[in-house]
Scaffold this motif. Structure first.
Motif, short mmCIF file in Angstrom:
data_model
loop_
_atom_site.label_atom_id
_atom_site.label_comp_id
_atom_site.label_asym_id
_atom_site.label_seq_id
_atom_site.Cartn_x
_atom_site.Cartn_y
_atom_site.Cartn_z
N LEU A 219 2.40 -7.72 -5.01
CA LEU A 219 1.71 -7.79 -6.61
C LEU A 219 3.99 -8.15 -6.14
O LEU A 219 3.97 -9.32 -7.46
CB LEU A 219 1.37 -7.11 -7.57
CG LEU A 219 0.40 -6.36 -7.98
CD1 LEU A 219 0.66 -5.29 -8.00
CD2 LEU A 219 -0.01 -7.77 -8.46
N ASN A 220 4.50 -7.47 -6.12
CA ASN A 220 5.79 -8.27 -5.87
C ASN A 220 6.57 -9.27 -5.72
O ASN A 220 6.94 -9.91 -5.81
CB ASN A 220 7.12 -7.03 -4.99
CG ASN A 220 7.21 -5.80 -6.49
OD1 ASN A 220 6.99 -6.09 -7.25
ND2 ASN A 220 7.32 -4.80 -5.38
N GLN A 221 6.22 -9.70 -4.66
CA GLN A 221 5.55 -11.06 -3.74
C GLN A 221 5.02 -12.32 -5.12
O GLN A 221 6.01 -13.36 -4.86
CB GLN A 221 4.52 -10.49 -2.41
CG GLN A 221 5.65 -10.24 -1.21
CD GLN A 221 6.47 -10.66 -0.33
OE1 GLN A 221 7.49 -9.69 -1.16
NE2 GLN A 221 6.74 -11.55 0.23
N LEU A 222 3.95 -12.41 -5.24
CA LEU A 222 3.41 -12.90 -6.43
C LEU A 222 4.68 -12.90 -7.57
O LEU A 222 4.55 -14.70 -8.08
CB LEU A 222 2.68 -12.83 -7.14
CG LEU A 222 0.70 -12.37 -5.75
CD1 LEU A 222 -0.64 -11.44 -6.54
CD2 LEU A 222 0.26 -13.85 -5.58
N VAL A 223 4.78 -11.52 -8.33
CA VAL A 223 5.66 -12.51 -9.06
C VAL A 223 6.86 -12.96 -8.63
O VAL A 223 7.64 -13.53 -9.17
CB VAL A 223 6.37 -10.51 -9.61
CG1 VAL A 223 7.78 -10.78 -9.95
CG2 VAL A 223 5.34 -10.34 -10.18
N ASN A 224 7.38 -12.79 -7.04
CA ASN A 224 8.53 -14.29 -6.56
C ASN A 224 8.55 -15.16 -6.55
O ASN A 224 9.18 -15.58 -6.64
CB ASN A 224 8.99 -12.92 -4.82
CG ASN A 224 9.52 -12.00 -5.97
OD1 ASN A 224 10.62 -11.51 -6.49
ND2 ASN A 224 9.83 -10.93 -4.42
N GLU A 225 6.88 -15.69 -6.43
CA GLU A 225 6.60 -17.16 -6.38
C GLU A 225 5.58 -17.36 -7.55
O GLU A 225 5.90 -18.39 -7.77
CB GLU A 225 4.96 -16.67 -5.92
CG GLU A 225 5.76 -16.30 -4.17
CD GLU A 225 4.13 -16.01 -3.35
OE1 GLU A 225 3.11 -16.58 -4.13
OE2 GLU A 225 4.26 -15.79 -2.41
N GLY A 226 6.85 -16.54 -8.31
CA GLY A 226 6.37 -17.26 -10.30
C GLY A 226 5.46 -17.21 -10.74
O GLY A 226 4.93 -17.09 -12.00
N HIS A 227 4.04 -15.68 -9.71
CA HIS A 227 2.56 -15.28 -11.25
C HIS A 227 3.02 -14.58 -12.03
O HIS A 227 4.52 -13.73 -11.66
CB HIS A 227 1.98 -15.69 -9.93
CG HIS A 227 1.64 -16.30 -8.69
ND1 HIS A 227 0.67 -17.22 -9.20
CD2 HIS A 227 1.86 -16.55 -7.66
CE1 HIS A 227 0.57 -17.50 -7.74
NE2 HIS A 227 0.99 -17.74 -6.86
N VAL A 228 2.17 -14.38 -13.00
CA VAL A 228 2.36 -13.54 -13.68
C VAL A 228 1.29 -12.67 -13.56
O VAL A 228 1.19 -11.41 -14.52
CB VAL A 228 2.77 -13.81 -15.05
CG1 VAL A 228 3.68 -14.82 -15.51
CG2 VAL A 228 1.46 -14.41 -15.96
N TYR A 229 0.35 -12.87 -13.41
CA TYR A 229 -0.99 -11.71 -13.03
C TYR A 229 -1.24 -12.20 -11.31
O TYR A 229 -0.90 -13.06 -10.73
CB TYR A 229 -1.89 -11.86 -13.83
CG TYR A 229 -2.43 -13.22 -14.25
CD1 TYR A 229 -4.20 -13.33 -13.65
CD2 TYR A 229 -2.24 -13.91 -14.65
CE1 TYR A 229 -5.10 -13.97 -12.81
CE2 TYR A 229 -2.47 -15.66 -14.88
CZ TYR A 229 -4.04 -15.65 -14.72
OH TYR A 229 -5.09 -16.46 -14.32
#
Length: 270
Positions: A219-229
């Motif tokens: 999830l943290n990796q996805l957040v770093n890529e700009g995702h919100v969910y």
């Protein structure tokens, strides 16, 4: 390379991460040897068995970079006296150090640890000082035990110092119970480092604590890529790939996290 060093002088010491620059007496070397590295709460008089390697610093010359270490007890009465009088043990200075070693000799450490009331046999040491000495000694033992345990499980001295600062004498119990808590609590330790430590401790690939930590890392990796969910299937697939485990283990951990409200869900998301 391994050195047995008696610390003579502390040039620099960082109280947060234990990074130290020490001058030490080493057999076979005429001049004091410079030791550098993360050595938590090491004081003058401490005897270290240090593993590391030599390097040459352009400004400061030859230095021994400590990669791991353990403390050894002084082997002579002079060494005992210097160790106890170094300030390592609260309540004992050079005066009382000499008196204690004169009274108890090579048994001095055992007396302090296991029969501290006998310190009252030394002139000038009363009940309050006895308690102060014993409590300080036991704290140092806690630090030694923690450092030996952590280094034995692949934790660098730098991280070991941070872990002790965060958890204190509970460090061993905390890490044994869930090494993945390190990724949550200790700055600089991420999932992959915690996972490596857990593997050395025998944690299996399907362990729910590992799956939970892997999901949060994803999830943290996805957040770093700009995702919100993230979609549920997306997390499951990413978890399987990251952890090299089966879908059932990831799904089970995900369900537990949702039930415990560790993750927030919406119909159109997870």
């Amino acid at each position: 390379m391994k050195l047995r060093a008696v610390i003579e002088r502390i040039t620099y010491q960082n109280g947060e991460n234990g990074y130290s620059i020490l001058k030490a007496r080493v057999k076979g070397y005429d001049d004091l040897v410079t030791l550098v590295g993360n050595m938590l709460d090491v004081t003058v008089g401490t005897v270290l068995i240090a593993d590391g390697q030599w390097k040459v610093n352009r400004q400061y010359g030859s230095q021994f970079v400590v990669e791991s270490y353990e403390e050894a007890m002084p082997a002579t009465l002079f060494g005992l006296e210097k160790y106890l009088g170094s300030g390592l043990v609260k309540g004992i200075g050079p005066k009382f150090s000499k008196l204690i070693v004169t009274k108890f000799g090579m048994d001095s450490f055992d007396i302090i640890e296991k029969d501290s009331q006998r310190l009252g046999e030394v002139d000038g040491i009363g009940p309050k000082r006895i308690k102060k000495i014993h409590d300080s000694w036991m704290k140092q033992l806690d630090i030694k035990d923690v450092m030996v345990f952590l280094q034995g499980n692949g934790v660098s001295t730098a991280y070991a110092a941070k872990i002790y600062k965060a958890y204190g004498k509970e460090s061993i119990n905390k890490v044994k119970a869930n090494p993945y808590c390190l990724a949550d609590d200790i700055w600089g330790i991420g999932f992959k480092t915690a996972d490596s430590i857990a593997a050395k401790m025998g944690y299996g690939k399907n362990d729910v604590r590992r799956c939970r930590s892997g999901i949060l890392y994803t999830l943290n990796q996805l957040v770093n890529e700009g995702h919100v969910y993230a979609h549920r299937d997306q997390l499951v697939e990413a978890g399987v790939k990251l952890l090299e485990t089966d879908k059932a283990s990831i799904k089970s951990a995900l369900d537990q996290m949702i039930a415990a409200e560790g993750l927030k869900t919406e119909d159109e998301a997870i």
